[in-house]
Design a protein around this motif. Structure first.
Motif, PDB file in Angstrom:
ATOM      1  N   TYR A  12      -5.787   3.061  10.997  1.00 30.08           N
ATOM      2  CA  TYR A  12      -5.302   4.435  10.830  1.00 30.08           C
ATOM      3  C   TYR A  12      -6.245   5.468  11.448  1.00 30.08           C
ATOM      4  O   TYR A  12      -5.986   6.663  11.376  1.00 30.08           O
ATOM      5  N   SER A  49      -3.808   2.290  -1.653  1.00 28.69           N
ATOM      6  CA  SER A  49      -2.612   1.649  -1.091  1.00 28.69           C
ATOM      7  C   SER A  49      -1.586   2.680  -0.636  1.00 28.69           C
ATOM      8  O   SER A  49      -0.903   2.470   0.376  1.00 28.69           O
ATOM      9  N   LYS A  50      -1.479   3.791  -1.326  1.00 31.10           N
ATOM     10  CA  LYS A  50      -0.522   4.829  -0.935  1.00 31.10           C
ATOM     11  C   LYS A  50      -0.914   5.489   0.385  1.00 31.10           C
ATOM     12  O   LYS A  50      -0.058   5.857   1.183  1.00 31.10           O
ATOM     13  N   HIS A  53       0.452   3.274   2.943  1.00 31.59           N
ATOM     14  CA  HIS A  53       1.881   2.994   2.809  1.00 31.59           C
ATOM     15  C   HIS A  53       2.158   1.508   2.604  1.00 31.59           C
ATOM     16  O   HIS A  53       3.016   0.916   3.270  1.00 31.59           O
ATOM     17  N   CYS A  54       1.387   0.899   1.704  1.00 30.55           N
ATOM     18  CA  CYS A  54       1.600  -0.513   1.416  1.00 30.55           C
ATOM     19  C   CYS A  54       1.313  -0.784  -0.058  1.00 30.55           C
ATOM     20  O   CYS A  54       0.891   0.115  -0.786  1.00 30.55           O
TER      21      CYS A  54
END
Length: 78
Positions: A12, A49-50, A53-54
């Protein structure tokens, strides 16, 4: 606990400091999680995790470890 935090963070394009700012912890905390010196709370793991996006399970790998868990240590499990 093994994790894919560094891999996801780099994918990312985030620094440890940037990720820490997004979830409200220090760069040192992110480093400690990445190097498996610190296990995050369930709430912190959820926040991480947010960002990616997993699911939590996609970031943190819950598998048997050679190292005793804290619950095993406190119960004196051999």
């Amino acid at each position: 606990m093994k994790n894919r935090l560094k891999e996801l963070r780099e994918r990312y394009g985030l620094t440890q400091e940037q990720l820490g700012e997004l979830i409200g912890v220090s760069r040192q905390a992110i480093n400690a999680i990445e190097t498996e010196k610190f296990e995050p709370s369930i709430w912190l793991a959820y926040d991480i995790s947010k960002i990616f996006h997993c699911s939590i399970e996609e970031v943190f790998l819950f598998e048997e470890s050679e190292k005793k868990s804290r619950s095993q240590q406190s119960r004196g499990v051999v």
